[in-house]
Design an enzyme around this catalytic site. Structure first.
Site, short mmCIF file in Angstrom:
data_model
loop_
_atom_site.label_atom_id
_atom_site.label_comp_id
_atom_site.label_asym_id
_atom_site.label_seq_id
_atom_site.Cartn_x
_atom_site.Cartn_y
_atom_site.Cartn_z
N ASP A 52 -14.66 70.21 70.15
CA ASP A 52 -13.24 70.25 70.52
C ASP A 52 -13.08 70.61 71.99
O ASP A 52 -11.97 70.73 72.50
CB ASP A 52 -12.44 71.18 69.59
CG ASP A 52 -12.93 72.61 69.60
OD1 ASP A 52 -13.93 72.91 70.29
OD2 ASP A 52 -12.30 73.45 68.92
N ASP A 91 -16.43 69.21 65.37
CA ASP A 91 -15.65 70.44 65.26
C ASP A 91 -14.39 70.20 64.43
O ASP A 91 -13.64 69.24 64.70
CB ASP A 91 -15.19 70.89 66.66
CG ASP A 91 -16.14 71.85 67.31
OD1 ASP A 91 -16.76 72.66 66.59
OD2 ASP A 91 -16.26 71.82 68.54
N LYS A 121 -18.36 71.53 62.12
CA LYS A 121 -18.63 72.86 62.68
C LYS A 121 -17.35 73.68 62.57
O LYS A 121 -16.26 73.16 62.83
CB LYS A 121 -19.11 72.77 64.13
CG LYS A 121 -19.35 74.14 64.77
CD LYS A 121 -20.23 74.07 66.02
CE LYS A 121 -19.55 73.61 67.27
NZ LYS A 121 -18.41 74.44 67.70
N GLU A 123 -15.66 77.62 63.49
CA GLU A 123 -15.83 78.86 64.27
C GLU A 123 -15.42 80.09 63.46
O GLU A 123 -14.31 80.14 62.94
CB GLU A 123 -14.98 78.80 65.55
CG GLU A 123 -15.41 77.74 66.53
CD GLU A 123 -14.61 77.77 67.84
OE1 GLU A 123 -13.82 78.71 68.05
OE2 GLU A 123 -14.78 76.83 68.63
N GLU A 190 -22.70 81.39 70.93
CA GLU A 190 -22.21 81.10 72.28
C GLU A 190 -22.03 82.37 73.09
O GLU A 190 -21.39 83.34 72.66
CB GLU A 190 -20.87 80.34 72.18
CG GLU A 190 -20.28 80.01 73.54
CD GLU A 190 -19.20 78.93 73.51
OE1 GLU A 190 -18.97 78.32 72.45
OE2 GLU A 190 -18.59 78.70 74.57
O1 KIV Z 1 -16.59 72.26 71.56
C1 KIV Z 1 -17.74 72.38 72.02
O2 KIV Z 1 -18.18 71.64 72.90
C2 KIV Z 1 -18.59 73.43 71.47
C3 KIV Z 1 -19.88 73.71 72.15
C4 KIV Z 1 -19.64 74.37 73.45
C5 KIV Z 1 -20.81 74.49 71.29
O3 KIV Z 1 -18.23 74.05 70.52
#
Ligand code: KIV
Length: 272
Positions: A52, A91, A121, A123, A190
């Site tokens: 994202d 994401d 993914k 968070e 991260e």
């Molecule tokens: O959105 C993204 O690019 C990420 C990476 C920085 C891990 O979550």
């Protein structure tokens, strides 16, 4: 294919775990469109993340929060069409999974059905456990993401290094173990101290992919625009630039403008 990628088989979540077991580092990079995803895949990338971070580098927003599910599906669909070998992870954007596990499931199902990506993914740790479990229960592979989680930037108030204090470090370790226990196939860490990331990587059996988390992680991820030098306004200490595409593009576009203005382009061979 790059010389580092002898194995041409499709990368799966299972194969990433095998890579960790034999100590083979995992390379992951973001992509948001068909053409770049194709080039990155052909170079031998293991995992392509439709991040994202598209919000920042594609849409020009200050944070990742404005990204919608429809926009992420659009980017993911474009990437999937360009990829043959890499595992494609997407994401789930802010506001589509955090507070309600049924909404998390329907967001993840829409993403998988419409984009044909292979994993999502999400968070967060214990706060979103129920949402992650619900998504996993549908057979959708989930990559976790702990440490600096950009979707929570308004809570953190800063993009500084996370988990420097003992209490936050302990919570991160326990969240990482929880993600492994409930069935996540990998976790991104991260911007945390390298020592902490190495400790997590040694304590869990799923791959730890670091960004600003040092060399003790099982793999690394960077944002494509940052490492290719397209986005030169972002220079954190952890970033290594592998190209200066901003200068290459500026020079090429400048030459094109000059050729058009002077009438040099097109020449006789470049017309019908
Ligand atoms: O959105 C993204 O690019 C990420 C990476 C920085 C891990 O979550």
């Amino acid at each position: 294919m790059s010389t580092y990628t002898e194995d041409q088989r499709k990368v799966t979540t299972h194969r990433l775990i095998e890579m960790k077991q034999r100590g083979e580092k995992i390379a992951m990079l973001t992509a948001y469109d068909f053409s770049m995803a194709k080039l990155i895949d052909e170079a031998g990338m293991d995992v392509i993340l439709v991040g994202d971070s598209a919000s920042n580098v594609m849409a020009g927003n200050m944070t990742t929060l404005p990204m919608t599910l429809d926009q992420m599906i659009y980017h993911a669909k474009s990437v999937v069409k360009g990829v043959k070998r890499a595992l494609v992870v997407v994401d789930l954007p802010f506001g589509t999974y955090q507070g309600n596990s049924m909404e998390a499931l329907s967001s993840a199902v829409r993403m998988m059905k419409e984009s044909h990506a292979e994993a999502v993914k999400m968070e967060g740790g214990s706060e979103i456990r129920e949402s992650i479990e619900r998504v996993l229960s549908a057979g959708i592979p989930v990559m976790g993401h702990l440490g600096l989680t950009p979707q929570s930037i308004n809570k953190f108030g800063t993009y500084a290094v996370r988990a420097k204090e003992e209490a936050e470090a302990q919570k991160l370790i326990s969240d990482a173990k929880m993600l492994e226990e409930i069935g996540c196939f990998a976790v991104v860490l991260e911007k945390i101290p390298a020592k902490l990331a190495a400790e997590v990587a040694s304590q869990i059996s799923i791959p730890v992919i670091g960004i600003g988390a040092g060399g003790g992680a099982d793999g690394q991820v960077l944002v494509m625009h940052d490492m290719l030098g397209i986005n030169k306004g972002f220079s954190p200490r952890f970033l290594r630039r592998y190209a200066d595409l901003a200068s290459v593009i500026n020079e090429a576009v400048g030459s094109y403008i000059e050729d058009v203005k002077t009438g040099d382009f097109p020449n006789e061979k470049e017309q019908y």
